[in-house]
Design an enzyme around this catalytic site. Structure first.
Site, PDB file in Angstrom:
ATOM      1  N   ARG A  15       0.932  -1.135  -0.398  1.00 41.10           N
ATOM      2  CA  ARG A  15       0.260  -0.083   0.275  1.00 41.10           C
ATOM      3  C   ARG A  15       0.862   1.087  -0.119  1.00 41.10           C
ATOM      4  O   ARG A  15       1.558   1.543   0.641  1.00 41.10           O
ATOM      5  CB  ARG A  15      -0.833  -0.031   1.020  1.00 41.10           C
ATOM      6  CG  ARG A  15      -1.974   1.404   1.479  1.00 41.10           C
ATOM      7  CD  ARG A  15      -3.233   0.416   0.850  1.00 41.10           C
ATOM      8  NE  ARG A  15      -3.840  -1.052   0.979  1.00 41.10           N
ATOM      9  CZ  ARG A  15      -4.542  -1.118   2.310  1.00 41.10           C
ATOM     10  NH1 ARG A  15      -5.053   0.077   2.459  1.00 41.10           N
ATOM     11  NH2 ARG A  15      -5.349  -1.926   2.328  1.00 41.10           N
ATOM     12  N   SER A 103      -8.065   0.080  -1.334  1.00 45.80           N
ATOM     13  CA  SER A 103      -9.421  -0.536   0.387  1.00 45.80           C
ATOM     14  C   SER A 103     -10.062   1.479   0.530  1.00 45.80           C
ATOM     15  O   SER A 103     -10.416   1.990  -0.549  1.00 45.80           O
ATOM     16  CB  SER A 103      -8.421  -0.881   0.378  1.00 45.80           C
ATOM     17  OG  SER A 103      -9.909  -1.240   2.005  1.00 45.80           O
ATOM     18  N   HIS A 104     -10.423   1.603   1.507  1.00 49.96           N
ATOM     19  CA  HIS A 104     -10.797   1.915   2.108  1.00 49.96           C
ATOM     20  C   HIS A 104      -9.931   3.869   2.432  1.00 49.96           C
ATOM     21  O   HIS A 104     -10.006   4.684   2.909  1.00 49.96           O
ATOM     22  CB  HIS A 104     -10.897   2.329   3.636  1.00 49.96           C
ATOM     23  CG  HIS A 104      -9.789   1.856   5.004  1.00 49.96           C
ATOM     24  ND1 HIS A 104      -9.743   0.930   4.326  1.00 49.96           N
ATOM     25  CD2 HIS A 104      -9.508   2.463   5.400  1.00 49.96           C
ATOM     26  CE1 HIS A 104      -8.847   0.607   5.628  1.00 49.96           C
ATOM     27  NE2 HIS A 104      -8.581   2.192   5.931  1.00 49.96           N
ATOM     28  N   LYS A 113      -3.337  -6.592  -2.721  1.00 52.72           N
ATOM     29  CA  LYS A 113      -3.480  -7.418  -2.278  1.00 52.72           C
ATOM     30  C   LYS A 113      -3.493  -8.975  -2.672  1.00 52.72           C
ATOM     31  O   LYS A 113      -4.191  -9.074  -4.880  1.00 52.72           O
ATOM     32  CB  LYS A 113      -4.917  -7.572  -2.031  1.00 52.72           C
ATOM     33  CG  LYS A 113      -5.469  -5.875  -0.870  1.00 52.72           C
ATOM     34  CD  LYS A 113      -6.540  -5.881  -0.399  1.00 52.72           C
ATOM     35  CE  LYS A 113      -6.968  -5.147   0.009  1.00 52.72           C
ATOM     36  NZ  LYS A 113      -8.747  -5.377   0.525  1.00 52.72           N
ATOM     37  N   ASP A 237     -17.252  -0.066   1.511  1.00 51.61           N
ATOM     38  CA  ASP A 237     -16.106   0.606   1.244  1.00 51.61           C
ATOM     39  C   ASP A 237     -16.083   0.124  -0.028  1.00 51.61           C
ATOM     40  O   ASP A 237     -16.338   0.504  -0.909  1.00 51.61           O
ATOM     41  CB  ASP A 237     -15.493   0.170   2.379  1.00 51.61           C
ATOM     42  CG  ASP A 237     -14.793  -1.572   2.318  1.00 51.61           C
ATOM     43  OD1 ASP A 237     -15.669  -1.923   1.182  1.00 51.61           O
ATOM     44  OD2 ASP A 237     -13.439  -2.273   2.135  1.00 51.61           O
ATOM     45  N   ASP A 239     -13.267  -0.960  -2.041  1.00 57.67           N
ATOM     46  CA  ASP A 239     -13.724  -1.826  -2.775  1.00 57.67           C
ATOM     47  C   ASP A 239     -14.566  -2.584  -2.405  1.00 57.67           C
ATOM     48  O   ASP A 239     -13.672  -4.081  -2.936  1.00 57.67           O
ATOM     49  CB  ASP A 239     -11.604  -2.638  -3.474  1.00 57.67           C
ATOM     50  CG  ASP A 239     -11.323  -3.091  -1.180  1.00 57.67           C
ATOM     51  OD1 ASP A 239     -12.105  -2.766  -0.064  1.00 57.67           O
ATOM     52  OD2 ASP A 239     -10.282  -4.133  -1.227  1.00 57.67           O
ATOM     53  N   ASP A 241     -14.824  -5.174  -0.250  1.00 61.72           N
ATOM     54  CA  ASP A 241     -14.765  -6.250   1.107  1.00 61.72           C
ATOM     55  C   ASP A 241     -15.244  -5.631   2.223  1.00 61.72           C
ATOM     56  O   ASP A 241     -15.650  -6.835   2.872  1.00 61.72           O
ATOM     57  CB  ASP A 241     -13.171  -6.695   0.875  1.00 61.72           C
ATOM     58  CG  ASP A 241     -12.398  -6.049   1.072  1.00 61.72           C
ATOM     59  OD1 ASP A 241     -13.396  -4.535   1.972  1.00 61.72           O
ATOM     60  OD2 ASP A 241     -11.270  -6.149   1.820  1.00 61.72           O
ATOM     61  N   ARG A 242     -15.762  -4.714   2.335  1.00 56.91           N
ATOM     62  CA  ARG A 242     -16.453  -4.624   4.394  1.00 56.91           C
ATOM     63  C   ARG A 242     -17.053  -3.744   3.798  1.00 56.91           C
ATOM     64  O   ARG A 242     -17.745  -3.478   2.856  1.00 56.91           O
ATOM     65  CB  ARG A 242     -15.098  -3.162   4.666  1.00 56.91           C
ATOM     66  CG  ARG A 242     -13.708  -3.807   4.766  1.00 56.91           C
ATOM     67  CD  ARG A 242     -13.315  -3.217   5.649  1.00 56.91           C
ATOM     68  NE  ARG A 242     -13.457  -2.411   5.295  1.00 56.91           N
ATOM     69  CZ  ARG A 242     -13.527  -1.229   6.310  1.00 56.91           C
ATOM     70  NH1 ARG A 242     -13.515  -0.867   7.562  1.00 56.91           N
ATOM     71  NH2 ARG A 242     -12.897   0.796   5.360  1.00 56.91           N
ATOM     72  N   THR A 301      -6.016  -9.209  13.845  1.00 57.14           N
ATOM     73  CA  THR A 301      -6.254  -8.310  12.639  1.00 57.14           C
ATOM     74  C   THR A 301      -5.677  -7.813  11.637  1.00 57.14           C
ATOM     75  O   THR A 301      -4.557  -7.946  11.522  1.00 57.14           O
ATOM     76  CB  THR A 301      -6.445  -6.438  13.145  1.00 57.14           C
ATOM     77  OG1 THR A 301      -7.308  -6.160  13.965  1.00 57.14           O
ATOM     78  CG2 THR A 301      -7.399  -5.855  12.300  1.00 57.14           C
ATOM     79  N   GLU A 320     -14.477  -9.186  11.327  1.00 61.52           N
ATOM     80  CA  GLU A 320     -13.016  -8.229  11.654  1.00 61.52           C
ATOM     81  C   GLU A 320     -14.335  -7.181  12.376  1.00 61.52           C
ATOM     82  O   GLU A 320     -14.936  -6.786  11.453  1.00 61.52           O
ATOM     83  CB  GLU A 320     -12.595  -7.392  11.526  1.00 61.52           C
ATOM     84  CG  GLU A 320     -10.803  -8.647  10.595  1.00 61.52           C
ATOM     85  CD  GLU A 320      -9.828  -7.772   9.916  1.00 61.52           C
ATOM     86  OE1 GLU A 320      -8.976  -7.686  10.152  1.00 61.52           O
ATOM     87  OE2 GLU A 320     -10.249  -7.804   8.551  1.00 61.52           O
ATOM     88  N   MET A 321     -13.459  -6.385  13.483  1.00 58.17           N
ATOM     89  CA  MET A 321     -14.589  -5.158  13.675  1.00 58.17           C
ATOM     90  C   MET A 321     -14.560  -4.232  12.748  1.00 58.17           C
ATOM     91  O   MET A 321     -15.662  -3.684  12.301  1.00 58.17           O
ATOM     92  CB  MET A 321     -13.647  -4.611  14.468  1.00 58.17           C
ATOM     93  CG  MET A 321     -14.366  -3.412  15.679  1.00 58.17           C
ATOM     94  SD  MET A 321     -15.889  -3.588  15.779  1.00 58.17           S
ATOM     95  CE  MET A 321     -16.841  -2.517  16.159  1.00 58.17           C
ATOM     96  N   SER A 322     -13.416  -4.252  11.954  1.00 56.52           N
ATOM     97  CA  SER A 322     -13.169  -2.933  10.427  1.00 56.52           C
ATOM     98  C   SER A 322     -14.184  -3.487   9.126  1.00 56.52           C
ATOM     99  O   SER A 322     -14.654  -2.997   8.692  1.00 56.52           O
ATOM    100  CB  SER A 322     -12.351  -3.124   9.644  1.00 56.52           C
ATOM    101  OG  SER A 322     -11.515  -4.678   8.896  1.00 56.52           O
ATOM    102  N   HIS A 324     -14.688  -6.393   7.287  1.00 55.85           N
ATOM    103  CA  HIS A 324     -14.019  -7.342   6.847  1.00 55.85           C
ATOM    104  C   HIS A 324     -14.974  -9.053   7.405  1.00 55.85           C
ATOM    105  O   HIS A 324     -14.493  -9.509   8.436  1.00 55.85           O
ATOM    106  CB  HIS A 324     -13.188  -7.863   6.984  1.00 55.85           C
ATOM    107  CG  HIS A 324     -12.094  -6.894   5.769  1.00 55.85           C
ATOM    108  ND1 HIS A 324     -12.207  -7.233   4.742  1.00 55.85           N
ATOM    109  CD2 HIS A 324     -11.869  -5.622   6.842  1.00 55.85           C
ATOM    110  CE1 HIS A 324     -10.801  -6.096   4.339  1.00 55.85           C
ATOM    111  NE2 HIS A 324     -10.324  -5.083   5.734  1.00 55.85           N
TER     112      HIS A 324
END
Length: 459
Positions: A15, A103-104, A113, A237, A239, A241-242, A301, A320-322, A324
């Protein structure tokens, strides 16, 4: 040789900032490195995809050139959500893919990724790509290039096994991320009435940032729900994935509470299974999993770490909390916000009032993700290393250091961990009461200021 910044090779992806430490030349070198590893592993072809960022097309071209130069074939699936690229790797049986996505992160970021021979690259394997580039340890060849669309196969697969008991009326806010091109189509095919918000793909993200983990990015969705007859709001988000979820009453259902619903559903069919969640998740989630006949497992995480643990344990679900969420039951085990949205609708369609079901999920007073900004990349890791050395919590019931420092108290928890994507320390607190929450925050503030008394702490 092109300047190669080591700091872009992170714990579970690459990234960087477009035109600064992430350039077309760097992306081509990464292509050569991963293509060489593919040859060594007997992988014949790699799927590549990209999100809606403006730098995506040029980076895709550079990536393909690098991979092809090693003799590995490239199958380009175009502008898609990250989970669609993972899906393509399974569907096309390459089991190898590279997704170009920021991503975000802000519009000037992008990244990669990577999945090779069924394994998501993380940790040492990403550092090995860097070392290979530095040592110029590339093989050479002449791989082929082809383009294909997997959109229909992806949507057909989901529509083929998700059954809604009734159609729901929903609002989808894609924040101008790439999910906007696919999620509304899927939910309409499942029978839902869909109101689209910011579903035009635009890498400048002109309306609000596509990160549903931050409450400010869900304000537009809350307002739209309040002023319509829609029952539920789903946000994605950049991309795809969330997943973010907002109820009719305007309550944000954070992913650790979404996991409660998903876990209860899955444990009905898979009693006794392990359910994996990350260190940022509510302490109530582990109890909920136990109460529903499952085995809670807290882990690090990071999407790569989660997928590796899922594979190792054979668990049917991780999250995950984010945002995912990884479904292994009835799906492939990769993080897919669009698919998670479909699974959520399937569960809620059995109920007349989705808001009531969601709002009644257990919760305690807690904070969202809070951040301590660091001046430079790497400082966040140094700060956490020092905290682990000096922190003293004699009142702790349990100290967990698998990812930063999580202290379990009798009446809540506190967490500080280093982000692997940006130079910040991520903080989260939960208390069984408001007073407990305030006390836990004060204790963490005390210990963090021991590490560095000049820290600006926003809690």
């Amino acid at each position: 040789m092109t300047t190669l910044a080591r700091e872009i090779f992170k714990a579970y992806d690459i990234r960087g900032i477009v035109g600064k430490n992430l350039t077309e030349e760097v992306v081509e070198l990464v292509g050569q490195s991963i293509g060489t590893e593919a040859v060594e592993k007997g992988v014949k072809a790699i799927v590549i995809g990209r999100d809606g960022r403006h730098s995506g097309p040029a980076f895709a071209k550079a990536l393909a050139k690098g991979i092809q130069s090693t003799g590995t074939n490239v199958i380009d699936v175009g502008c898609v959500a990250t989970p669609m690229t993972y899906f393509a790797a399974h569907h096309l049986k390459t089991y190898s893919a590279v997704m170009i996505t920021g991503s975000h992160n802000p519009p000037d970021y992008n990244g990669l990724k990577m999945m090779l021979a069924g394994e998501t690259l993380a940790g040492e394997r990403i550092q090995a790509l860097y070392e290979r580039i530095v040592n110029k340890g590339f093989v050479t060849g002449n791989g082929s290039y082809e383009t294909t669309s997997i959109t229909d196969a992806y949507l057909d697969n989901i529509v083929g096994h998700i059954q809604l008991k009734r159609p729901l009326n929903i609002i989808v806010d894609a924040g101008n991320g790439v999910a906007g091109a696919f999620a509304p189509t899927l939910f309409k095919r499942l029978g839902c009435t869909v109101t689209e918000m910011f579903c035009e793909v635009d890498g400048n993200f002109p309306n609000h940032h596509p990160d549903p983990a931050k409450p400010e990015n869900l304000v537009d969705l809350k307002n739209a729900l309040a002023n319509s007859d829609a029952e539920l709001g789903l946000a994605f988000d950049g991309d795809g994935d969330r997943l973010g979820v907002v109820t009719k009453s305007g309550e944000i259902i954070y992913p650790d509470r979404q996991m409660m619903l998903f876990a209860a559903d899955i444990l009905e069919r898979n009693p006794g299974s392990e359910i994996i969640f990350d260190v940022k998740s509510s302490g109530l989630l582990g109890k909920w999993i136990k109460d529903h006949g499952g085995k809670p497992l807290m882990w690090r995480t990071g999407h790569s770490f989660m997928k590796a643990k899922l594979k190792e344990t054979g668990a049917p679900l991780a999250g995950e909390m984010s945002g995912h969420i990884f479904f292994k039951e009835r799906w492939f085990g990769f993080d897919d916000g669009i698919y998670a949205g479909a699974r959520l609708l399937e569960i809620l369609s059995a109920h007349a009032n989705p808001t009531e079901i969601l709002n009644n999920l257990p919760q305690c007073p807690s904070t969202p993700e809070l951040h301590i900004d660091c001046k430079a990349e790497g400082e966040q890791h140094a700060l956490i290393a020092k905290l682990l050395e000096v922190a003293d919590f004699p009142e702790a019931v349990e100290t967990i250091s698998i990812d930063g420092l999580r202290i379990e108290f009798e009446d809540g928890f506190g967490l500080a961990r280093a982000s692997n994507t940006t130079p910040v320390v991520v903080i989260r607190f939960e208390g069984h009461t408001e007073a407990a929450l305030q006390r836990i925050q004060a204790r963490f503030k005390e210990e963090l200021l021991k590490v560095d008394n000049s820290l600006t702490l926003n809690f």
